[in-house]
Write a protein that holds these residues in place. Structure first.
Motif, PDB file in Angstrom:
ATOM      1  N   PHE A 199       0.826  -1.212   0.000  1.00 29.86           N
ATOM      2  CA  PHE A 199       0.000   0.000   0.000  1.00 29.86           C
ATOM      3  C   PHE A 199       0.858   1.260   0.000  1.00 29.86           C
ATOM      4  CE2 PHE A 199      -3.767  -2.420   1.891  1.00 29.86           C
ATOM      5  CZ  PHE A 199      -4.424  -2.432   0.679  1.00 29.86           C
ATOM      6  N   PHE A 200       1.920   1.264   0.769  1.00 31.15           N
ATOM      7  CA  PHE A 200       2.800   2.437   0.797  1.00 31.15           C
ATOM      8  C   PHE A 200       3.396   2.704  -0.579  1.00 31.15           C
ATOM      9  CE2 PHE A 200       3.906   2.020   5.600  1.00 31.15           C
ATOM     10  CZ  PHE A 200       2.672   2.566   5.905  1.00 31.15           C
ATOM     11  N   PHE A 201       3.781   1.641  -1.279  1.00 33.99           N
ATOM     12  CA  PHE A 201       4.354   1.804  -2.615  1.00 33.99           C
ATOM     13  C   PHE A 201       3.328   2.403  -3.569  1.00 33.99           C
ATOM     14  CE2 PHE A 201       5.318   0.528  -6.927  1.00 33.99           C
ATOM     15  CZ  PHE A 201       6.680   0.723  -7.026  1.00 33.99           C
ATOM     16  N   ILE A 202       2.125   1.848  -3.597  1.00 31.77           N
ATOM     17  CA  ILE A 202       1.103   2.319  -4.533  1.00 31.77           C
ATOM     18  C   ILE A 202       0.654   3.730  -4.189  1.00 31.77           C
ATOM     19  CG2 ILE A 202      -1.244   1.889  -5.385  1.00 31.77           C
ATOM     20  CD1 ILE A 202      -0.720  -1.077  -5.058  1.00 31.77           C
ATOM     21  N   TRP A 203       0.458   4.007  -2.900  1.00 31.96           N
ATOM     22  CA  TRP A 203       0.037   5.357  -2.491  1.00 31.96           C
ATOM     23  C   TRP A 203       1.086   6.393  -2.888  1.00 31.96           C
ATOM     24  CZ3 TRP A 203      -1.602   3.784   3.162  1.00 31.96           C
ATOM     25  CH2 TRP A 203      -2.832   3.112   3.101  1.00 31.96           C
ATOM     26  N   THR A 204       2.352   6.087  -2.645  1.00 34.77           N
ATOM     27  CA  THR A 204       3.410   7.033  -2.990  1.00 34.77           C
ATOM     28  C   THR A 204       3.533   7.184  -4.502  1.00 34.77           C
ATOM     29  OG1 THR A 204       4.600   6.346  -0.989  1.00 34.77           O
ATOM     30  CG2 THR A 204       5.827   7.626  -2.607  1.00 34.77           C
ATOM     31  N   TRP A 205       3.388   6.111  -5.237  1.00 33.20           N
ATOM     32  CA  TRP A 205       3.458   6.157  -6.698  1.00 33.20           C
ATOM     33  C   TRP A 205       2.421   7.120  -7.263  1.00 33.20           C
ATOM     34  CZ3 TRP A 205       6.529   3.592 -10.365  1.00 33.20           C
ATOM     35  CH2 TRP A 205       6.097   3.710 -11.685  1.00 33.20           C
ATOM     36  N   ASN A 206       1.221   7.121  -6.695  1.00 28.84           N
ATOM     37  CA  ASN A 206       0.120   7.929  -7.218  1.00 28.84           C
ATOM     38  C   ASN A 206       0.132   9.369  -6.728  1.00 28.84           C
ATOM     39  OD1 ASN A 206      -1.022   5.819  -8.733  1.00 28.84           O
ATOM     40  ND2 ASN A 206      -2.121   5.039  -6.956  1.00 28.84           N
ATOM     41  N   LEU A 212       4.543  17.727  -7.513  1.00 29.80           N
ATOM     42  CA  LEU A 212       4.402  18.830  -8.467  1.00 29.80           C
ATOM     43  C   LEU A 212       5.035  20.104  -7.930  1.00 29.80           C
ATOM     44  CD1 LEU A 212       3.115  19.903 -11.117  1.00 29.80           C
ATOM     45  CD2 LEU A 212       1.072  20.450  -9.776  1.00 29.80           C
ATOM     46  N   ILE A 213       4.975  20.302  -6.614  1.00 34.26           N
ATOM     47  CA  ILE A 213       5.531  21.506  -5.985  1.00 34.26           C
ATOM     48  C   ILE A 213       7.037  21.374  -5.762  1.00 34.26           C
ATOM     49  CG2 ILE A 213       5.484  22.936  -3.891  1.00 34.26           C
ATOM     50  CD1 ILE A 213       2.541  22.243  -3.613  1.00 34.26           C
ATOM     51  N   PHE A 214       7.471  20.192  -5.346  1.00 36.85           N
ATOM     52  CA  PHE A 214       8.859  20.025  -4.907  1.00 36.85           C
ATOM     53  C   PHE A 214       9.806  19.583  -6.013  1.00 36.85           C
ATOM     54  CE2 PHE A 214       6.716  20.169  -0.915  1.00 36.85           C
ATOM     55  CZ  PHE A 214       7.648  20.618  -0.002  1.00 36.85           C
ATOM     56  N   LEU A 215       9.287  18.965  -7.061  1.00 33.57           N
ATOM     57  CA  LEU A 215      10.151  18.459  -8.134  1.00 33.57           C
ATOM     58  C   LEU A 215       9.900  19.274  -9.398  1.00 33.57           C
ATOM     59  CD1 LEU A 215       9.718  14.616  -7.536  1.00 33.57           C
ATOM     60  CD2 LEU A 215      11.496  16.135  -6.632  1.00 33.57           C
ATOM     61  N   ILE A 216      10.567  20.421  -9.488  1.00 33.23           N
ATOM     62  CA  ILE A 216      10.314  21.319 -10.616  1.00 33.23           C
ATOM     63  C   ILE A 216      11.242  21.036 -11.790  1.00 33.23           C
ATOM     64  CG2 ILE A 216       9.388  23.146  -9.162  1.00 33.23           C
ATOM     65  CD1 ILE A 216      12.117  24.497  -9.256  1.00 33.23           C
ATOM     66  N   SER A 217      12.355  20.361 -11.536  1.00 32.03           N
ATOM     67  CA  SER A 217      13.274  20.028 -12.625  1.00 32.03           C
ATOM     68  C   SER A 217      12.746  18.830 -13.402  1.00 32.03           C
ATOM     69  CB  SER A 217      14.670  19.708 -12.086  1.00 32.03           C
ATOM     70  OG  SER A 217      15.228  20.846 -11.458  1.00 32.03           O
ATOM     71  N   ASN A 218      12.924  18.880 -14.694  1.00 33.38           N
ATOM     72  CA  ASN A 218      12.456  17.792 -15.538  1.00 33.38           C
ATOM     73  C   ASN A 218      13.143  16.473 -15.197  1.00 33.38           C
ATOM     74  OD1 ASN A 218      10.879  16.887 -17.911  1.00 33.38           O
ATOM     75  ND2 ASN A 218      12.896  16.555 -18.797  1.00 33.38           N
ATOM     76  N   ASP A 219      14.393  16.548 -14.766  1.00 29.10           N
ATOM     77  CA  ASP A 219      15.150  15.331 -14.455  1.00 29.10           C
ATOM     78  C   ASP A 219      14.649  14.634 -13.197  1.00 29.10           C
ATOM     79  OD1 ASP A 219      16.681  15.889 -16.644  1.00 29.10           O
ATOM     80  OD2 ASP A 219      18.330  16.798 -15.506  1.00 29.10           O
ATOM     81  N   ASN A 220      13.958  15.339 -12.321  1.00 31.57           N
ATOM     82  CA  ASN A 220      13.522  14.770 -11.044  1.00 31.57           C
ATOM     83  C   ASN A 220      12.042  14.414 -11.003  1.00 31.57           C
ATOM     84  OD1 ASN A 220      16.099  15.064  -9.867  1.00 31.57           O
ATOM     85  ND2 ASN A 220      15.673  17.190  -9.318  1.00 31.57           N
ATOM     86  N   GLN A 221      11.297  14.742 -12.028  1.00 35.12           N
ATOM     87  CA  GLN A 221       9.848  14.536 -11.998  1.00 35.12           C
ATOM     88  C   GLN A 221       9.478  13.064 -11.988  1.00 35.12           C
ATOM     89  OE1 GLN A 221       8.289  16.708 -15.342  1.00 35.12           O
ATOM     90  NE2 GLN A 221       8.275  18.657 -14.257  1.00 35.12           N
ATOM     91  N   THR A 222       8.345  12.775 -11.357  1.00 30.70           N
ATOM     92  CA  THR A 222       7.823  11.415 -11.309  1.00 30.70           C
ATOM     93  C   THR A 222       6.812  11.206 -12.441  1.00 30.70           C
ATOM     94  OG1 THR A 222       6.089  12.098  -9.759  1.00 30.70           O
ATOM     95  CG2 THR A 222       8.152  11.275  -8.820  1.00 30.70           C
ATOM     96  N   VAL A 223       6.335   9.984 -12.578  1.00 27.94           N
ATOM     97  CA  VAL A 223       5.395   9.660 -13.655  1.00 27.94           C
ATOM     98  C   VAL A 223       4.100  10.461 -13.544  1.00 27.94           C
ATOM     99  CG1 VAL A 223       3.956   7.816 -14.619  1.00 27.94           C
ATOM    100  CG2 VAL A 223       6.354   7.378 -14.073  1.00 27.94           C
ATOM    101  N   PRO A 224       3.417  10.525 -12.375  1.00 23.52           N
ATOM    102  CA  PRO A 224       2.175  11.308 -12.311  1.00 23.52           C
ATOM    103  C   PRO A 224       2.377  12.780 -12.652  1.00 23.52           C
ATOM    104  CG  PRO A 224       2.323   9.850 -10.425  1.00 23.52           C
ATOM    105  CD  PRO A 224       3.654   9.796 -11.116  1.00 23.52           C
ATOM    106  N   VAL A 225       3.501  13.360 -12.238  1.00 23.86           N
ATOM    107  CA  VAL A 225       3.763  14.772 -12.543  1.00 23.86           C
ATOM    108  C   VAL A 225       3.959  14.960 -14.038  1.00 23.86           C
ATOM    109  CG1 VAL A 225       5.351  16.685 -12.204  1.00 23.86           C
ATOM    110  CG2 VAL A 225       4.734  15.240 -10.267  1.00 23.86           C
ATOM    111  N   ALA A 226       4.724  14.071 -14.662  1.00 24.61           N
ATOM    112  CA  ALA A 226       4.949  14.166 -16.104  1.00 24.61           C
ATOM    113  C   ALA A 226       3.639  14.033 -16.869  1.00 24.61           C
ATOM    114  CB  ALA A 226       5.938  13.084 -16.554  1.00 24.61           C
ATOM    115  N   LEU A 227       2.778  13.129 -16.430  1.00 25.43           N
ATOM    116  CA  LEU A 227       1.489  12.948 -17.090  1.00 25.43           C
ATOM    117  C   LEU A 227       0.605  14.176 -16.911  1.00 25.43           C
ATOM    118  CD1 LEU A 227       0.617   9.258 -16.135  1.00 25.43           C
ATOM    119  CD2 LEU A 227       1.675  10.104 -18.216  1.00 25.43           C
ATOM    120  N   GLY A 228       0.579  14.706 -15.697  1.00 24.60           N
ATOM    121  CA  GLY A 228      -0.268  15.867 -15.431  1.00 24.60           C
ATOM    122  C   GLY A 228       0.175  17.099 -16.191  1.00 24.60           C
ATOM    123  N   VAL A 229       1.488  17.289 -16.310  1.00 30.12           N
ATOM    124  CA  VAL A 229       1.999  18.452 -17.035  1.00 30.12           C
ATOM    125  C   VAL A 229       1.715  18.335 -18.522  1.00 30.12           C
ATOM    126  CG1 VAL A 229       4.104  19.668 -17.699  1.00 30.12           C
ATOM    127  CG2 VAL A 229       3.782  18.964 -15.328  1.00 30.12           C
TER     128      VAL A 229
END
Length: 273
Positions: A199-206, A212-229
């Motif tokens: 559950f911790f893995f899935i919750w954190t993944w989503n 979105l606030i803390f990872l502003i560099s393209n190199d550090n973004q996660t999958v949900p942030v990349a999809l949302g942008v």
């Protein structure tokens, strides 16, 4: 169960399965269409063949491999660290019976009810002061604490009912508190810990808002942030949008399916206990 009641239950389960599978199947179908097929047949039409160009274009456009690694690193680290921290906290609260145990548990419960919007600015300020802003480490620390708050509250109730006879026998055999935790409490509680880990893995993944606030560099973004942008960019066609959604869903679904037996076993053992 026999007769009409059995068929009613089977029909309900079938309908529930179709409701859950249909959105995923629809996204998958549209991800392998050409833009022309989508324009002519609509979202419900069947593709004429397996067209993977939309998936390839999206993968290259966002460097999806890098985003996938970021999400795996953050989610995996948080899942493991949060479980470890939850076990240590719950061992002290549930078995150690520290002073003010009830007040501490209430504090953890209140922490779980706080919306992330209320935490955004204080965490942003602390990350800036600590030099951790726009780093994956900041997300690992923040989500480890957030997930561990829930894990501590849950495990404290579980370990509070841990058989004292087993701990007394371990103490007679010369096991100290830490050794009893590692060799007795953790192995017996492994099904529950496995469920928490998944559950911790899935919750954190989503998670989307704080990354979105803390990872502003393209190199550090996660999958949900990349999809949302990218969903807000006008030059993405419908098939590429479906491809992005499919690539975002598949890793979490695969992780769930791989550990499905572990999850089911953990829930079943918890129910039997």
């Amino acid at each position: 169960m026999r007769g009409p009641g059995r068929w009613a239950v089977l029909a309900s389960l079938t309908v529930a399965a179709l409701v859950m599978v249909f959105p995923f199947a629809l996204v998958a179908l549209n991800a392998v269409k050409t833009p022309e097929e989508y324009a002519s047949e609509g979202p419900l039409g069947l593709p004429g063949g397996l067209h993977l160009q939309g998936i390839v274009d999206f993968w290259n456009r966002v460097d999806f491999g890098e985003k996938l690694w970021n999400s795996l690193l953050i989610s995996g680290s948080v899942a493991v660290l949060a479980v470890v921290l939850s076990v240590l906290n719950a061992y002290a609260l549930g078995i150690g019976r520290v002073r003010g145990r009830l007040s501490i548990l209430v504090l953890f419960l209140v922490a779980n009810t706080l919306p992330q919007e209320a935490l955004a600015y204080p965490l942003y300020y602390l990350a800036k002061e600590a030099g951790l802003y726009d780093t994956r480490l900041s997300m690992i620390i923040i989500f480890t604490v957030i997930q561990a708050a829930f894990g501590t509250y849950l495990l404290s109730a579980v370990l509070g009912r841990f058989p004292k006879e087993i701990l007394e026998a371990a103490e007679i055999d010369g096991a100290g508190r830490f050794l009893a935790l590692v060799r007795v409490v953790v192995p017996i509680s492994r099904p529950t810990l496995s469920v928490l880990l998944i559950f911790f893995f899935i919750w954190t993944w989503n998670e989307f808002f704080l990354p979105l606030i803390f990872l502003i560099s393209n190199d550090n973004q996660t999958v949900p942030v990349a999809l949302g942008v990218l969903q807000g960019e006008r030059y993405m066609d419908a098939t590429m949008s479906s491809a992005s959604a499919l690539l975002g869903i598949v890793p979490a679904v695969a992780f769930f399916l791989i550990f499905q037996r572990t999850l089911t076993r953990g829930i079943t053992v918890g129910a039997v206990k």
